[in-house]
Design a protein around this motif. Structure first.
Motif, PDB file in Angstrom:
ATOM      1  N   VAL A   1       0.835  -1.202   0.000  1.00  0.00           N
ATOM      2  CA  VAL A   1       0.000   0.000   0.000  1.00  0.00           C
ATOM      3  C   VAL A   1       0.872   1.255   0.000  1.00  0.00           C
ATOM      4  O   VAL A   1       0.582   2.228  -0.710  1.00  0.00           O
ATOM      5  N   ALA A   2       1.953   1.246   0.766  1.00  0.00           N
ATOM      6  CA  ALA A   2       2.868   2.390   0.780  1.00  0.00           C
ATOM      7  C   ALA A   2       3.475   2.611  -0.600  1.00  0.00           C
ATOM      8  O   ALA A   2       3.587   3.760  -1.063  1.00  0.00           O
ATOM      9  N   GLU A   3       3.864   1.541  -1.275  1.00  0.00           N
ATOM     10  CA  GLU A   3       4.425   1.654  -2.620  1.00  0.00           C
ATOM     11  C   GLU A   3       3.365   2.132  -3.601  1.00  0.00           C
ATOM     12  O   GLU A   3       3.653   2.950  -4.491  1.00  0.00           O
ATOM     13  N   TRP A   4       2.152   1.646  -3.468  1.00  0.00           N
ATOM     14  CA  TRP A   4       1.048   2.094  -4.321  1.00  0.00           C
ATOM     15  C   TRP A   4       0.841   3.598  -4.155  1.00  0.00           C
ATOM     16  O   TRP A   4       0.740   4.331  -5.149  1.00  0.00           O
ATOM     17  N   ARG A   5       0.816   4.061  -2.913  1.00  0.00           N
ATOM     18  CA  ARG A   5       0.633   5.498  -2.649  1.00  0.00           C
ATOM     19  C   ARG A   5       1.798   6.314  -3.211  1.00  0.00           C
ATOM     20  O   ARG A   5       1.600   7.389  -3.777  1.00  0.00           O
ATOM     21  N   ARG A   6       3.013   5.818  -3.022  1.00  0.00           N
ATOM     22  CA  ARG A   6       4.192   6.523  -3.531  1.00  0.00           C
ATOM     23  C   ARG A   6       4.120   6.651  -5.053  1.00  0.00           C
ATOM     24  O   ARG A   6       4.324   7.728  -5.615  1.00  0.00           O
ATOM     25  N   ALA A   7       3.802   5.552  -5.707  1.00  0.00           N
ATOM     26  CA  ALA A   7       3.715   5.554  -7.168  1.00  0.00           C
ATOM     27  C   ALA A   7       2.600   6.486  -7.646  1.00  0.00           C
ATOM     28  O   ALA A   7       2.769   7.225  -8.623  1.00  0.00           O
TER      29      ALA A   7
ATOM     30  N   MET B   1       4.217  -3.218 -15.176  1.00  0.00           N
ATOM     31  CA  MET B   1       4.341  -4.498 -14.472  1.00  0.00           C
ATOM     32  C   MET B   1       5.409  -5.381 -15.109  1.00  0.00           C
ATOM     33  O   MET B   1       6.157  -6.061 -14.405  1.00  0.00           O
ATOM     34  N   LEU B   2       5.508  -5.358 -16.431  1.00  0.00           N
ATOM     35  CA  LEU B   2       6.528  -6.144 -17.113  1.00  0.00           C
ATOM     36  C   LEU B   2       7.927  -5.686 -16.697  1.00  0.00           C
ATOM     37  O   LEU B   2       8.817  -6.515 -16.476  1.00  0.00           O
ATOM     38  N   GLU B   3       8.107  -4.378 -16.560  1.00  0.00           N
ATOM     39  CA  GLU B   3       9.393  -3.863 -16.104  1.00  0.00           C
ATOM     40  C   GLU B   3       9.723  -4.395 -14.704  1.00  0.00           C
ATOM     41  O   GLU B   3      10.859  -4.806 -14.438  1.00  0.00           O
TER      42      GLU B   3
ATOM     43  N   GLN C   1       6.555  -4.230  -5.362  1.00  0.00           N
ATOM     44  CA  GLN C   1       6.261  -3.352  -6.491  1.00  0.00           C
ATOM     45  C   GLN C   1       5.310  -4.003  -7.486  1.00  0.00           C
ATOM     46  O   GLN C   1       4.411  -3.337  -8.017  1.00  0.00           O
ATOM     47  N   ILE C   2       5.475  -5.283  -7.744  1.00  0.00           N
ATOM     48  CA  ILE C   2       4.562  -5.990  -8.650  1.00  0.00           C
ATOM     49  C   ILE C   2       3.143  -5.955  -8.090  1.00  0.00           C
ATOM     50  O   ILE C   2       2.182  -5.648  -8.808  1.00  0.00           O
ATOM     51  N   ALA C   3       3.010  -6.256  -6.801  1.00  0.00           N
ATOM     52  CA  ALA C   3       1.685  -6.231  -6.177  1.00  0.00           C
ATOM     53  C   ALA C   3       1.088  -4.828  -6.197  1.00  0.00           C
ATOM     54  O   ALA C   3      -0.113  -4.658  -6.470  1.00  0.00           O
ATOM     55  N   ALA C   4       1.913  -3.821  -5.931  1.00  0.00           N
ATOM     56  CA  ALA C   4       1.427  -2.443  -5.938  1.00  0.00           C
ATOM     57  C   ALA C   4       0.971  -2.023  -7.333  1.00  0.00           C
ATOM     58  O   ALA C   4      -0.036  -1.325  -7.480  1.00  0.00           O
TER      59      ALA C   4
END
Length: 75
Positions: free
Chosen positions: A10-16, A33-35, A62-65
């Motif tokens: 969730v933190a990574e999702w928010r950051r992105a 996602m491929l990257e 990161q993949i999950a986010a």
């Protein structure tokens, strides 16, 4: 472990989202996602003793986010 992973995702999702709000297309989401999968693949290709568990964890976060971003951006 699951709670920490979820919090990190969730933190990574928010950051992105703060850096690059929403995906504009499924093609864009797939490319991002491929990257991330390619970066994970770099670790997978290493000899087991050379793999970095922290890097692997971060790539999985990161993949999950990015999967979550796809759902929230594109429905």
């Amino acid at each position: 472990m699951m709670k920490q992973f979820t919090e990190d995702m969730v933190a990574e999702w928010r950051r992105a989202e703060s850096l690059y709000p929403g995906f504009h297309s499924l093609h864009e989401a797939y490319a991002v996602m491929l990257e991330e999968f390619d970066e994970l693949w770099e670790q997978v290709r290493q000899k087991p003793w050379a793999r970095d568990p922290d890097t692997i964890y971060q790539e999985l976060v990161q993949i999950a986010a990015m999967a979550l971003r796809t759902v929230t951006s594109l429905g």
